[in-house]
Scaffold this motif. Structure first.
Motif, short mmCIF file in Angstrom:
data_model
loop_
_atom_site.label_atom_id
_atom_site.label_comp_id
_atom_site.label_asym_id
_atom_site.label_seq_id
_atom_site.Cartn_x
_atom_site.Cartn_y
_atom_site.Cartn_z
N MET A 1 0.85 -1.20 0.00
CA MET A 1 0.00 0.00 0.00
C MET A 1 0.88 1.24 0.00
O MET A 1 1.92 1.29 0.67
N LYS A 2 0.44 2.28 -0.75
CA LYS A 2 1.18 3.52 -0.83
C LYS A 2 0.44 4.63 -0.08
O LYS A 2 -0.71 4.48 0.31
N MET A 3 1.14 5.76 0.07
CA MET A 3 0.54 6.90 0.75
C MET A 3 -0.72 7.37 0.02
O MET A 3 -1.69 7.79 0.64
N GLU A 4 -0.69 7.28 -1.33
CA GLU A 4 -1.86 7.68 -2.12
C GLU A 4 -3.07 6.81 -1.79
O GLU A 4 -4.21 7.29 -1.78
N ASP A 5 -2.82 5.53 -1.51
CA ASP A 5 -3.91 4.62 -1.17
C ASP A 5 -4.51 4.97 0.20
O ASP A 5 -5.74 4.92 0.37
N ILE A 6 -3.63 5.31 1.13
CA ILE A 6 -4.12 5.73 2.46
C ILE A 6 -5.01 6.97 2.30
O ILE A 6 -6.08 7.06 2.91
N ALA A 7 -4.55 7.92 1.49
CA ALA A 7 -5.30 9.17 1.28
C ALA A 7 -6.67 8.88 0.66
O ALA A 7 -7.68 9.47 1.07
N LYS A 8 -6.70 7.95 -0.29
CA LYS A 8 -7.96 7.62 -0.96
C LYS A 8 -8.95 6.97 0.00
O LYS A 8 -10.14 7.32 0.03
N ILE A 9 -8.48 6.05 0.82
CA ILE A 9 -9.35 5.37 1.78
C ILE A 9 -9.88 6.37 2.82
O ILE A 9 -11.05 6.34 3.19
N SER B 1 -1.13 15.24 1.03
CA SER B 1 -0.44 16.14 1.97
C SER B 1 -1.01 15.98 3.38
O SER B 1 -0.27 16.09 4.37
N ALA B 2 -2.32 15.70 3.48
CA ALA B 2 -2.93 15.49 4.79
C ALA B 2 -2.37 14.24 5.45
O ALA B 2 -2.13 14.21 6.66
N VAL B 3 -2.13 13.20 4.64
CA VAL B 3 -1.53 11.97 5.16
C VAL B 3 -0.12 12.26 5.67
O VAL B 3 0.28 11.79 6.74
N SER B 4 0.61 13.06 4.92
CA SER B 4 1.97 13.43 5.32
C SER B 4 1.97 14.19 6.64
O SER B 4 2.81 13.94 7.52
#
Length: 343
Positions: free
Chosen positions: A1-9, A15-18
């Motif tokens: 899983m990538k940061m983009e996937d976390i953001a989508k879920i 940037s919010a995930v970061s």
């Protein structure tokens, strides 16, 4: 899983995930917790580390309760708070502590304070008290310890407080205006009332009374305290004042630099020159005070000293287990620039 996937879920930006992983301000506590929970459940490890906090490291939390009046959701972009945060971070690093950020919405005050208290992610909390009343601070202190409250003070609470000497600063401003010959003085206050503004009103009034001056009710105006541009509401108040045959005061004191800069722009739009027609004085000495033209005469707040004292007091409470409350009031000094002149 990538940061983009976390953001989508999570339904947020990358940037919010970061921000959630770094512990920096910019997102709500609820959003931060949701992101970290999703990451943990998914087994996502940012840069080889767990998104959960290292509880063996020494850290402090800077806790902010945001609302729509004084401390906005994007509080870290507001000049006064931005400077405070910089100095708090600086002092934490010097003392071997990291600084975490937690921002909650006033609407969810009870729920989120309870959440912060239960998680206890750091060794202690610096609470930004600017927009909080006595009952709210007492409630927080009953749930979170050790705690230092910054930028307000309530003498009857057995809590550590570090605040501005607001009375002194406004007294200095009033004394200055009287000494340079102003008799017809106006007052522009915040339409959101907090402890700091009430103390500034007391200090300014005391100074001009000593010089035999009064501020007529007609010379009192009220505006939003967080707008740097001209304000239609102030323009309407001034126009109504002038239509009654009144002349503008030769000088106005504003309860903060935001209001002062807004007032200067509003006066200029109405065709008045600062300081030739009206002298304007602010309070706080934010960085924008020297960017506007003319540069703003204001009361300097020792933001670095306040931040250092708050961090030191909190670390002392943690490491020496000091329980007795301490009240610290940091003096101001007056800075004369180009927005005021001798009458």
């Amino acid at each position: 899983m990538k940061m983009e996937d976390i953001a989508k879920i999570a339904g947020v930006s990358k940037s919010a995930v970061s921000l959630a992983f770094s512990g920096k301000p910019g997102i709500s506590l609820e959003t931060r917790e949701r992101i970290l929970q999703i990451a943990q459940e998914s087994g996502y490890l940012p840069k080889g580390k767990s998104p959960t906090l290292d509880h063996t490291a020494k850290s402090l939390t800077f806790l902010v309760i945001a609302n729509s009046g004084i401390v906005l959701e994007q509080y870290y972009q507001q000049p006064f708070f931005r400077e405070l945060i910089h100095f708090i971070e600086e002092r934490c690093r010097a003392k071997g502590y990291s600084l975490l950020f937690s921002s909650i919405d006033m609407e969810f005050f009870d729920r989120d304070i309870r959440m912060v208290a239960e998680e206890k992610k750091s060794n202690g909390v610096v609470l930004l008290g600017t927009n909080l009343d006595r009952e709210q601070i007492a409630d927080i202190a009953g749930k979170i310890q050790p705690l230092v409250v910054l930028d307000t003070c309530f003498d009857t609470l057995p809590i550590h407080f570090v605040e501005i000497n607001n009375f002194m600063g406004a007294y200095q401003a009033g004394n200055h205006l009287c000494k340079i010959g102003h008799n017809d003085i106006g007052y522009i206050e915040s339409n959101v009332r907090i402890h700091n503004f009430e103390e500034r009103k007391r200090g300014f009034t005391a100074a001009i009374h000593e010089h035999g001056r009064e501020i007529p009710d007609t010379h009192r105006f009220s505006v939003a305290p967080t707008i740097l541009s001209s304000q239609d509401s102030l323009k309407a108040q001034l126009e109504a004042f002038l239509k009654k045959g009144n002349r503008l005061p030769t000088a106005v004191f504003c309860e903060c630099d935001y209001i002062a800069i807004s007032a200067m722009k509003t006066l200029q739009e109405l065709g008045y020159r600062v300081p030739d027609d009206v002298s304007v004085i602010g309070f706080d000495n934010i960085t924008e005070a020297v960017i506007v033209s003319p540069e703003l005469t204001t009361v300097h707040v020792e933001k670095q000293r306040m931040a250092y004292l708050a961090v030191d007091l909190l670390i002392e409470s943690i490491e020496l287990e000091q329980s007795a409350g301490t009240k610290i009031r940091v003096d101001t000094h007056f800075i004369e620039r180009q927005s005021s002149r001798v009458k």
